[in-house]
Scaffold this active site. Sequence first.
Site, PDB file in Angstrom:
ATOM      1  N   TYR A  30      -7.806  -0.542  -0.644  1.00 45.09           N
ATOM      2  CA  TYR A  30      -8.910  -1.390  -1.071  1.00 45.09           C
ATOM      3  C   TYR A  30     -10.250  -0.936  -0.487  1.00 45.09           C
ATOM      4  O   TYR A  30     -11.300  -1.402  -0.941  1.00 45.09           O
ATOM      5  CB  TYR A  30      -8.685  -2.855  -0.656  1.00 45.09           C
ATOM      6  CG  TYR A  30      -7.462  -3.517  -1.244  1.00 45.09           C
ATOM      7  CD1 TYR A  30      -6.689  -2.906  -2.239  1.00 45.09           C
ATOM      8  CD2 TYR A  30      -7.068  -4.773  -0.787  1.00 45.09           C
ATOM      9  CE1 TYR A  30      -5.569  -3.530  -2.742  1.00 45.09           C
ATOM     10  CE2 TYR A  30      -5.944  -5.402  -1.303  1.00 45.09           C
ATOM     11  CZ  TYR A  30      -5.184  -4.771  -2.277  1.00 45.09           C
ATOM     12  OH  TYR A  30      -4.077  -5.391  -2.772  1.00 45.09           O
ATOM     13  N   HIS A  60       2.734  -0.143  -0.013  1.00 48.15           N
ATOM     14  CA  HIS A  60       1.947  -0.700  -1.128  1.00 48.15           C
ATOM     15  C   HIS A  60       2.637  -0.469  -2.480  1.00 48.15           C
ATOM     16  O   HIS A  60       2.677  -1.357  -3.333  1.00 48.15           O
ATOM     17  CB  HIS A  60       0.548  -0.075  -1.122  1.00 48.15           C
ATOM     18  CG  HIS A  60      -0.476  -0.880  -1.836  1.00 48.15           C
ATOM     19  ND1 HIS A  60      -1.813  -0.812  -1.550  1.00 48.15           N
ATOM     20  CD2 HIS A  60      -0.372  -1.782  -2.842  1.00 48.15           C
ATOM     21  CE1 HIS A  60      -2.489  -1.635  -2.345  1.00 48.15           C
ATOM     22  NE2 HIS A  60      -1.628  -2.221  -3.138  1.00 48.15           N
TER      23      HIS A  60
END
Length: 274
Positions: free
Chosen positions: A47, A105
Amino acid sequence: MVSVTTQGLNVPKLGLGTFKLQGKDCHEAVLTALAMGYRHIDTAEMYANEGSVGDALQDTDVPREQIHVTTKVWWQNLAPDAIRKAFDQSLSKLKTDYVDFYLIHWPAPDMNLAAALETLMRIKAEGGARAIGVCNFPVALLKQAVEDIKAPIACNQVEYHVLLSQNRLLPYAQSKSVPLTAYAPLAQGRLASYPELQQIADKHNATAAQIALAWLLEQDGVLAIPKARSEASQRSNLGALSVRLDQDDRALIAKLPKDQRFVKPAFAPEWDPE
């Protein structure tokens, strides 16, 4: 705030997602959420906002030990040395001595899952993470992690909302006491297209988004991390905790399409059929 217990940790069922929040916007959103009562913040290496989240953790009056912080290692960094490097960088950016969840992730097509999870387990044993887990793992991969490798998986974070069933993954996860954390729980803003949700919302003096969140949060072992930048959106999402759906509401939601997957990167695993 309602919580789920997993691997010895109490995790608030409703958290703040920070995907696509950057810089000052991210910093302010996290600070606002913490001031409002949120105690579960979700970020990730990918992110590119861990620094802003870390600034907010430093600037808030809420003690660090009262905040559940999740971050994740990207799928291209799943070799043991790469995980170590990514983890150290994440901790540095977050300006904290530990994270509460450290997650894979996405699974990588060519990963050595046992080696990756063993590295996460060592990070946990050393106190760098209070618990470890995965994201975007279909049943076969979750089974491998839990049953074959016997890793202490604290959650599996997946896309889950009223338009996407997880009717294979959820029962398996529940049977192994692995909570599902729902990302994109508001179907990336597509809920307004469905009058059934608005009908239920009108009945409860709520919004369609609150109905969709309430549906997730009432399920055993399901958490949700909607992204919300503004104070109004954050407050509205908190309001979902007080919505009580009835059987008629659930029946109406059950009739909505359940095959609408919106997060479909080229490197995604083969999903369970819905």
